[in-house]
Design an enzyme around this catalytic site. Structure first.
Site, PDB file in Angstrom:
ATOM      1  CB  THR A 117     -43.637  35.091  36.658  1.00  0.00           C
ATOM      2  OG1 THR A 117     -42.479  35.971  36.621  1.00  0.00           O
ATOM      3  CG2 THR A 117     -45.033  35.704  36.078  1.00  0.00           C
ATOM      4  CG  ASN A 138     -36.469  43.189  40.247  1.00  0.00           C
ATOM      5  OD1 ASN A 138     -37.249  43.873  41.103  1.00  0.00           O
ATOM      6  ND2 ASN A 138     -36.614  42.971  38.900  1.00  0.00           N
ATOM      7  CB  SER A 194     -37.383  31.895  40.786  1.00  0.00           C
ATOM      8  OG  SER A 194     -37.141  31.266  39.655  1.00  0.00           O
ATOM      9  CB  ALA A 195     -35.102  26.547  40.538  1.00  0.00           C
ATOM     10  CG  HIS A 196     -34.311  31.302  36.794  1.00  0.00           C
ATOM     11  ND1 HIS A 196     -33.755  32.371  35.929  1.00  0.00           N
ATOM     12  CD2 HIS A 196     -35.451  31.737  37.203  1.00  0.00           C
ATOM     13  CE1 HIS A 196     -34.759  33.387  35.766  1.00  0.00           C
ATOM     14  NE2 HIS A 196     -35.802  32.819  36.465  1.00  0.00           N
ATOM     15  CB  THR A 225     -47.524  16.556  33.973  1.00  0.00           C
ATOM     16  OG1 THR A 225     -48.347  15.850  33.190  1.00  0.00           O
ATOM     17  CG2 THR A 225     -46.256  15.542  34.238  1.00  0.00           C
ATOM     18  CB  CYS A 229     -39.498  40.424  33.288  1.00  0.00           C
ATOM     19  SG  CYS A 229     -39.358  38.806  34.385  1.00  0.00           S
TER      20      CYS A 229
END
Length: 390
Positions: free
Chosen positions: A73, A152, A200-202, A238, A326
């Site tokens: 996102t 998606n 995206s990783a997930h 960070t 989402c």
């Protein structure tokens, strides 16, 4: 109670290999990767390794074309808004498809409030963008075209290389949301002529909270937010070292195992669709019949609501979704199904089944059994059925 998870398009579990990669970053190599001391340098080396892995997985020319984000996102927001603003002096017209993720669509709505013009391309009944429609929409002021690689909700795969090539013929930058594509289809940003790409990783057995934006060297982008010199002064904040380490490992595995995983999922998908069609009538499988990923199946069940099916399946331990996670709290029919011409009353009865690499045949058989019972129960009390609709 037996549990079957069929909502992998929303999120996947973190694989054991990925978790092993992440664990040292929590309590052994825990320095701030921006710090100059040894602890910081160790953490920075982990981030650099992950960046190299992501770049290699998508065949980026250089690892400095990878910018880590908090997820898909953020990457979509950054790409759409950042590129639009960076090239606003050239023109303020953007082209996207009508079935994009809301991270893209809502970013475009924000830009419209700022005076940008956005063209939302229609799609055919299978969810494909027509090149002729794209050509017709292009203007002298068009600076950006954004079309997602894989949808998606229905899993349709776009003709990305042809779309990107068309955009480049007119000197237009091309971005794609590839969140659902990584690990499902081969991605080569150089061969596909992609200028910017969200990841995206997930979705690929990595952690939540990590993603990336691929940005081809030479493409300008305005920062989405400020706060530090991280990511070569492009994205302050960070650095989330554990999640980034996990992302790097996850995408490496996704590419490594792509062929074997997709062959298994193709077998599962074809078996599932065949059995559902045999045992449940008045259904419609949405999306392209062939040009689609193997892990996602979207089915509309006539005369009943998808939310009711979802709840009955959940009571039997089967997890599915009615649309994108989402938009799960929205009462509106899917904008994707509307765009491909599915009537609202049928779209409301749609379920997305998205399979993971650990799915078994017994899981599929159990799901079909409880699905058949759920549909029969709901149609038995449906006022539409009682009115005689067939």
């Amino acid at each position: 109670m037996r549990k079957v998870y069929l909502d992998n398009a929303s999120t996947t579990y973190v694989s054991s290999e990925v978790l092993a990669e992440m664990l040292p970053c929590f309590n052994t190599i825990y320095g701030n990767s921006s710090s100059l001391h040894g602890f910081g340098r160790e953490a920075s080396a982990i981030v650099d390794r992950a960046r190299d892995r992501v770049a290699h997985a998508i065949n980026a020319q250089k690892s400095n074309e990878i910018y880590f984000t908090s997820g898909g996102t953020e990457a979509d927001n950054w790409a759409i808004k950042g590129i639009a603003h960076a090239y606003a002096n050239k023109g303020k017209h953007i082209i996207v498809s009508s079935i994009e993720h809301h991270a893209v669509l809502d970013s475009c709505k924000q830009l419209e409030k700022e005076g940008f013009e956005v063209t939302y391309l229609p799609v055919d009944k299978h969810g494909l963008v027509n090149i002729a429609d794209l050509l017709h929409a292009i203007k002298k002021t068009t600076t950006l075209v954004s079309i997602m690689t894989v949808n998606n909700e229905i899993g349709t795969i776009q003709n990305i290389k042809a779309i990107a090539k068309t955009a480049h013929e007119y000197g237009i930058i091309f971005h794609t949301d590839a969140v659902q594509a990584i690990g499902a289809v081969k991605i080569d940003v150089q061969d596909m002529e992609i200028d910017a790409m969200s990841m995206s990783a997930h979705k690929i057995y990595g952690p939540k909270g990590a993603g990336a934006l691929y940005l081809k060297n030479g493409v300008r982008i305005e920062n989405l937010f400020s706060g530090g010199n991280q990511e070569r002064a492009k994205r302050g904040g960070t650095t989330n070292v554990p999640a980034i380490a996990g992302f790097g490992k996850a995408i490496e595995i996704a590419v490594r195992d792509l062929s074997i995983n997709q062959q298994k999922l193709k077998t599962v998908r074809e078996y599932f669709i065949t059995k559902v069609k045999e045992r449940i009538h008045y259904i419609q499988v949405n999306g392209h019949p062939h040009q689609k990923i193997n892990g996602t199946v979207n089915i509309s069940f006539d005369m009943i609501e998808g939310e009711s099916i979802l709840m009955l399946l959940d009571l039997e331990g089967v997890a599915v979704s009615t649309a994108s996670a989402c938009t799960s709290n929205s009462l509106e029919p899917s904008h994707v199904l509307r765009a491909i011409g599915v009537p609202d009353e049928i779209a409301q009865g749609s379920i997305r089944f998205s399979f993971g690499k650990n799915i078994s045949k017994s899981d599929v058989d159990y799901t079909i059994d409880v699905l058949e019972k759920a549909v029969a129960k709901l149609r038995g009390i449906s006022p539409i059925t009682k009115a005689g609709r067939k």
